[in-house]
Motif scaffolding. Sequence first.
Motif, PDB file in Angstrom:
ATOM      1  N   GLU A 160      -0.171   4.863  -1.242  1.00  0.00           N
ATOM      2  CA  GLU A 160      -1.778   4.910  -0.660  1.00  0.00           C
ATOM      3  C   GLU A 160      -2.249   5.596   0.453  1.00  0.00           C
ATOM      4  OE1 GLU A 160      -3.963   1.196  -1.270  1.00  0.00           O
ATOM      5  OE2 GLU A 160      -2.545   0.714  -2.711  1.00  0.00           O
ATOM      6  N   THR A 209       0.810  -1.309  -0.022  1.00  0.00           N
ATOM      7  CA  THR A 209       0.080   0.122  -0.008  1.00  0.00           C
ATOM      8  C   THR A 209       0.788   1.327  -0.047  1.00  0.00           C
ATOM      9  OG1 THR A 209      -0.281  -0.375   2.476  1.00  0.00           O
ATOM     10  CG2 THR A 209      -2.078  -1.218   1.218  1.00  0.00           C
ATOM     11  N   PHE A 247      -3.313  -2.356   6.217  1.00  0.00           N
ATOM     12  CA  PHE A 247      -2.525  -1.715   5.294  1.00  0.00           C
ATOM     13  C   PHE A 247      -1.526  -2.756   4.908  1.00  0.00           C
ATOM     14  CE2 PHE A 247      -0.501  -1.190   9.512  1.00  0.00           C
ATOM     15  CZ  PHE A 247       1.000  -1.272   9.288  1.00  0.00           C
ATOM     16  N   ILE A 277      -4.319   5.725   3.604  1.00  0.00           N
ATOM     17  CA  ILE A 277      -5.105   4.714   4.243  1.00  0.00           C
ATOM     18  C   ILE A 277      -6.013   5.233   5.329  1.00  0.00           C
ATOM     19  CG2 ILE A 277      -5.161   2.361   5.530  1.00  0.00           C
ATOM     20  CD1 ILE A 277      -4.122   2.081   2.355  1.00  0.00           C
TER      21      ILE A 277
END
Length: 125
Positions: free
Chosen positions: A48, A45, A56, A50
């Motif tokens: 990204e 991830t 994650f 989150i």
Amino acid sequence: MNFPQELKYTKDHEWVKIEGDIATIGITEFAQKELGDIVYVEVETVGETIEAGEVFGSVEAVKTVSDLFMPITGEIIEFNDKLESEPELVNEAPYEAGWMVKVKISNDSFTELLDASEYAELVGA
């Protein structure tokens, strides 16, 4: 068991070290002892954003796989790539060399985080 005072903790057994707008995240000494020998850490991830409470990544031990839950909302900016070849660092030094990700914090809502004494009480230490 060791729960450094300068860190914050979650009920899901992650720890958070906040430095400005960057948070370093890993799993606690309690969590790594419960899991046993860590053989693989997976975080796909990076890059990204989150939300707090979302998964994650995961950590795989000899007998089990456990999800990793994001303790705060933010963008994962770095994975500890030493863990790719040395996942045992999580067992050996969960608060130092065994950290998992660094996150650029999106907000300052840390109300769900526990201090060291609250976490020790949670795990019965």
